[in-house]
Every structure is written in C-alpha cells, then in structure tokens.
Design a protein around this motif. Structure first.
Motif, PDB file in Angstrom:
ATOM      1  N   UNK B  23      -1.335   8.163  -2.420  1.00 45.32           N
ATOM      2  CA  UNK B  23      -2.244   7.437  -1.535  1.00 45.32           C
ATOM      3  C   UNK B  23      -1.478   6.261  -0.933  1.00 45.32           C
ATOM      4  N   UNK B  24      -1.450   6.200   0.373  1.00 44.47           N
ATOM      5  CA  UNK B  24      -0.910   5.013   1.045  1.00 44.47           C
ATOM      6  C   UNK B  24      -2.007   4.412   1.902  1.00 44.47           C
ATOM      7  N   UNK B  25      -1.920   3.124   2.124  1.00 45.36           N
ATOM      8  CA  UNK B  25      -2.978   2.441   2.860  1.00 45.36           C
ATOM      9  C   UNK B  25      -2.386   1.467   3.867  1.00 45.36           C
ATOM     10  N   UNK B  26      -3.199   1.117   4.804  1.00 45.17           N
ATOM     11  CA  UNK B  26      -2.776   0.174   5.823  1.00 45.17           C
ATOM     12  C   UNK B  26      -3.908  -0.821   6.047  1.00 45.17           C
ATOM     13  N   UNK B  27      -3.585  -2.097   5.922  1.00 44.89           N
ATOM     14  CA  UNK B  27      -4.571  -3.137   6.152  1.00 44.89           C
ATOM     15  C   UNK B  27      -3.869  -4.436   6.462  1.00 44.89           C
ATOM     16  N   UNK B  28      -4.544  -5.299   7.185  1.00 42.94           N
ATOM     17  CA  UNK B  28      -4.019  -6.636   7.441  1.00 42.94           C
ATOM     18  C   UNK B  28      -4.681  -7.662   6.525  1.00 42.94           C
ATOM     19  N   UNK B  70       2.383  -2.782  -4.104  1.00 44.45           N
ATOM     20  CA  UNK B  70       1.799  -3.536  -2.996  1.00 44.45           C
ATOM     21  C   UNK B  70       2.724  -3.610  -1.790  1.00 44.45           C
ATOM     22  N   UNK B  71       4.004  -3.838  -2.017  1.00 42.82           N
ATOM     23  CA  UNK B  71       4.941  -3.968  -0.895  1.00 42.82           C
ATOM     24  C   UNK B  71       5.047  -2.667  -0.110  1.00 42.82           C
ATOM     25  N   UNK B  72       4.899  -1.559  -0.802  1.00 41.09           N
ATOM     26  CA  UNK B  72       4.975  -0.259  -0.139  1.00 41.09           C
ATOM     27  C   UNK B  72       3.605   0.220   0.296  1.00 41.09           C
ATOM     28  N   UNK B  73       2.577  -0.553  -0.024  1.00 40.44           N
ATOM     29  CA  UNK B  73       1.189  -0.193   0.299  1.00 40.44           C
ATOM     30  C   UNK B  73       0.859   1.203  -0.212  1.00 40.44           C
ATOM     31  N   UNK B  74       1.137   1.396  -1.480  1.00 41.14           N
ATOM     32  CA  UNK B  74       0.776   2.676  -2.077  1.00 41.14           C
ATOM     33  C   UNK B  74      -0.022   2.450  -3.354  1.00 41.14           C
ATOM     34  N   UNK B  75      -0.890   3.388  -3.650  1.00 42.14           N
ATOM     35  CA  UNK B  75      -1.781   3.298  -4.815  1.00 42.14           C
ATOM     36  C   UNK B  75      -1.966   4.700  -5.373  1.00 42.14           C
ATOM     37  N   UNK B  76      -0.945   5.228  -5.982  1.00 39.87           N
ATOM     38  CA  UNK B  76      -0.968   6.607  -6.458  1.00 39.87           C
ATOM     39  C   UNK B  76      -1.729   6.722  -7.772  1.00 39.87           C
ATOM     40  N   UNK B  77      -2.461   7.803  -7.913  1.00 40.54           N
ATOM     41  CA  UNK B  77      -3.207   8.089  -9.143  1.00 40.54           C
ATOM     42  C   UNK B  77      -2.369   9.012 -10.019  1.00 40.54           C
ATOM     43  N   UNK B  78      -2.212   8.637 -11.259  1.00 42.68           N
ATOM     44  CA  UNK B  78      -1.519   9.475 -12.227  1.00 42.68           C
ATOM     45  C   UNK B  78      -2.524   9.960 -13.262  1.00 42.68           C
ATOM     46  N   UNK B  79      -2.608  11.270 -13.417  1.00 47.27           N
ATOM     47  CA  UNK B  79      -3.468  11.867 -14.443  1.00 47.27           C
ATOM     48  C   UNK B  79      -2.541  12.447 -15.502  1.00 47.27           C
ATOM     49  N   UNK B  80      -2.682  11.984 -16.711  1.00 46.14           N
ATOM     50  CA  UNK B  80      -1.840  12.498 -17.793  1.00 46.14           C
ATOM     51  C   UNK B  80      -2.561  13.642 -18.496  1.00 46.14           C
TER      52      UNK B  80
END
Lengths: 112, 115
Positions: B23-28, B70-80
């Motif tokens: 997941x990547x996001x874009x916001x100001x 945060x710097x890469x604007x990513x929020x990846x979900x990891x399911x173990x």
C-alpha cells in the motif's frame, strides 16, 4: 458490545423509486459515515454525520441524502433511483476522528 | 487530495507462510491515519489494524503487522502464518485527521491462501 447494524441486508428496487437504508452504530459512537462500493468505482465516501450534523460530504449528486438522529442512528436516502445506484452500501461508526471506523455488514441494493 | 494505491490486484500464498500486501499513499497532510480492512465474500468490512502518522512504532495486532515507512509513504500489511480463512479482499485506507471520518480507499488486493 453489539456491532454496527445495517438494515435491510438486501433490497431490490426499480428505476425511479426511492429507498431508505438504516444504520445503528456501536453504542457510544457518535460518528456515522456511509460508503458506496461498486465493482467499477470501488469504495467511495458518501457522507459523515456527527452529533446529528453532516460533517463531510463526498462527490455524489443531491439524490443521495442522509440524516442522523439524537440516538446516533443514521438513515441514508436515495431518490429517483438509477441502474448505476446498484451497489453495496456500507455504514461505519467511530467514537472520534482518531479512532478506528467499524463497519456494518452492508446493504446490497439492486436497481432494476 | 489523498490517494491510496494497491498495486497487487491478486495474490496467492501458501498456508502457514507470511505474506505482504503493498500500500502506498499520497497526501499533503501532516497528521493522518492509515487502516487495513478485510472483506470476505460475505461483504462485511473487518477492521484489522491502524497506524497513526506520528506513531513511531509499527502497529501490530496478533498475526497482523503494519510496516510503516513514512518517508516512502508506504503502509504495507504483513500477515504471518497465513490461514485458509485469510482468503479475502484486503483494503488499505487513509484518513486525514482534520477531515472527520472520511476514508479514502485503495482498489484492494484479493488474497488467496492455498492449502
């Protein structure tokens, strides 16, 4: 604690009719928001109510309206239904803008 | 305007293995929240995990963890340790903390767990 309850689960209407969907939030949650989910457009925000006042509105025509009652229950109304209004309508409730939103099971509306 | 991008329309994972959903996001906005939801075929949206933009630690909830960069604007979900019951659509969503409870959703990733 009961979750978010949406009624009815399924609805079939014909073009030109109107429809009212209901949402009962989790007890103590004062924010209720509505979303439309379609295969083509995905999940889109309709509007949010907080303490009986509309706080935010998405980019939908005026045929889509809503309200919230003093007990935080909310209704959504769609007038003059079009085929493109066929969708899953999801309601979510939350205590605040910094806590998670919890969704109901949705109402699946089919317009024929 | 905010935007959420989920680049994986569908993924397979072997049961008991770990999987990462992107997941990547874009916001100001400076203050925002990121969410992951699971949607089984029944249609209900199940809240999985939340990460605030000012949270320094990655969020974890049981088998779910959020890899927040945060710097890469990513929020990846990891399911173990994937389970058959994890087969579902997964949605990443974002909320600006000054815009009420309006969520912006990504297009979703369909995860299929193989026995």
């Amino acid at each position: 604690k009961a979750g978010v309850t949406q009624t009815p689960r399924y609805l079939i209407k014909t073009r030109g009719q109107q429809v009212t969907l209901s949402c009962s939030p989790i007890s103590g949650h004062r924010s209720v928001s509505w979303y439309q989910q379609t295969p083509g457009q995905g999940l889109q925000f309709l509007f949010e109510y907080f303490s009986e006042t509309q706080r935010n509105k998405g980019n939908f025509p005026g045929r889509f309206s809503g309200r919230q009652f003093s007990n935080s229950r909310s209704e959504m109304n769609v007038s003059t239904l079009e085929l493109g209004d066929s969708a899953l309508y999801l309601c979510a409730s939350s205590t605040s803008t910094v806590s998670p939103l919890h969704f109901g099971n949705g109402t699946r509306l089919t317009v024929t | 305007a905010q935007k959420i991008t989920q680049t994986q329309p569908g993924m397979f994972v072997q049961e008991k293995e770990a999987v990462t959903l992107d997941c990547t996001y874009d916001t100001s906005d400076q203050s925002y929240g990121l969410f992951w939801y699971k949607q089984p075929s029944s249609g209900e949206m199940i809240f999985l995990i939340y990460q605030g933009s000012y949270d320094e630690q990655n969020a974890t909830e049981g088998r779910y963890s959020l890899n927040f960069q945060k710097a890469r604007k990513s929020a990846n979900l990891v399911i173990s340790a994937s389970q058959l019951g994890d087969s579902a659509m997964y949605f990443c969503a974002m909320r600006s903390n000054n815009a009420g409870n309006m969520l912006t959703f990504g297009g979703g990733t369909r995860l299929m767990v193989k026995p």
